[in-house]
Design a protein around this motif. Sequence first.
Motif, PDB file in Angstrom:
ATOM      1  N   CYS A  42      -7.083 -27.015  46.136  1.00 60.34           N
ATOM      2  CA  CYS A  42      -6.793 -27.885  44.993  1.00 60.34           C
ATOM      3  C   CYS A  42      -6.207 -29.238  45.383  1.00 60.34           C
ATOM      4  O   CYS A  42      -6.514 -30.247  44.753  1.00 60.34           O
ATOM      5  CB  CYS A  42      -5.927 -27.151  43.990  1.00 60.34           C
ATOM      6  N   VAL A  43      -5.382 -29.282  46.424  1.00 58.44           N
ATOM      7  CA  VAL A  43      -4.832 -30.581  46.839  1.00 58.44           C
ATOM      8  C   VAL A  43      -5.948 -31.457  47.395  1.00 58.44           C
ATOM      9  O   VAL A  43      -6.107 -32.619  46.991  1.00 58.44           O
ATOM     10  CB  VAL A  43      -3.696 -30.407  47.878  1.00 58.44           C
ATOM     11  N   ALA A  44      -6.752 -30.899  48.287  1.00 56.30           N
ATOM     12  CA  ALA A  44      -7.800 -31.694  48.931  1.00 56.30           C
ATOM     13  C   ALA A  44      -8.853 -32.168  47.923  1.00 56.30           C
ATOM     14  O   ALA A  44      -9.263 -33.334  47.949  1.00 56.30           O
ATOM     15  CB  ALA A  44      -8.468 -30.873  50.038  1.00 56.30           C
ATOM     16  N   TRP A  45      -9.274 -31.288  47.053  1.00 54.66           N
ATOM     17  CA  TRP A  45     -10.313 -31.678  46.079  1.00 54.66           C
ATOM     18  C   TRP A  45      -9.769 -32.736  45.122  1.00 54.66           C
ATOM     19  O   TRP A  45     -10.486 -33.669  44.737  1.00 54.66           O
ATOM     20  CB  TRP A  45     -10.802 -30.448  45.301  1.00 54.66           C
ATOM     21  N   SER A  46      -8.514 -32.623  44.749  1.00 55.58           N
ATOM     22  CA  SER A  46      -7.911 -33.608  43.843  1.00 55.58           C
ATOM     23  C   SER A  46      -7.781 -34.962  44.529  1.00 55.58           C
ATOM     24  O   SER A  46      -8.120 -36.000  43.944  1.00 55.58           O
ATOM     25  CB  SER A  46      -6.521 -33.136  43.395  1.00 55.58           C
ATOM     26  N   ALA A  47      -7.294 -34.949  45.766  1.00 52.15           N
ATOM     27  CA  ALA A  47      -7.078 -36.207  46.490  1.00 52.15           C
ATOM     28  C   ALA A  47      -8.406 -36.917  46.740  1.00 52.15           C
ATOM     29  O   ALA A  47      -8.509 -38.139  46.588  1.00 52.15           O
ATOM     30  CB  ALA A  47      -6.354 -35.916  47.806  1.00 52.15           C
ATOM     31  N   ARG A  48      -9.407 -36.142  47.109  1.00 51.99           N
ATOM     32  CA  ARG A  48     -10.732 -36.727  47.380  1.00 51.99           C
ATOM     33  C   ARG A  48     -11.303 -37.361  46.114  1.00 51.99           C
ATOM     34  O   ARG A  48     -11.797 -38.494  46.132  1.00 51.99           O
ATOM     35  CB  ARG A  48     -11.647 -35.610  47.871  1.00 51.99           C
TER      36      ARG A  48
END
Length: 198
Positions: free
Chosen positions: A152-158
């Motif tokens: 969730c962090v990576a997909w949100s940041a991307r």
Amino acid sequence: MPNALIVIDMQNDFCPGGALGVAGGDQIVGHINTLMDRFDAVILTQDWHPADHSSFASNNPEGQPFEVVEMPYGPQVLWPDHCVQGTSGAAFHRDLRVDRADLILRKGFRREVDSYSAFYENDHQTPTGLSSYLTERRLGALTFVGLAHDFCVAWSARDAAELGFEVSVIEAATRAIDLNGSREQARTDMINAGVELV
Ligand code: VGL
Ligand code: ZN
């Protein structure tokens, strides 16, 4: 430019002892609480699934937890039941400064599609409304922390970087599930999207 701290899914089920516990997930709460004072706005996301959610292995008789299956919108990891609406597992970690939040954004509430990103469902098309909220408030610089680093962090940041926000992730205030090298893959994807890893 006003900035926002976006705290991803700091919920009991992602902490050790929870249904999808991330190793060390509870160790970052204090750090996140301290960071909150440095931002103009604090936003919390909350993974919020109905019990019959399609991402749960229990609702896919053919699949085991952590297996990847093909959904109409693409590949999807099957998860143990987690963050079911209204349960204690879906509640925020009890030490998190929830009172500091301007907005609590829930995601993953549609049975038929999962939602890792705080901006789009996993079909990459259905928006959550967060982008408009941030834009209207002129919150252009976003910092992401929380769980899980590689989902969730990576997909949100991307997604945030692709939407044109200035984006950083404070890695010391995240922890990863690390499924088949997903942590390194997530780091590469974020860097390629223009996310600054701090
Ligand atoms: C998450 C898997 C399933 C996350 C949420 O918050 O990273 N991961 N649902
Ligand atoms: Zn979930």
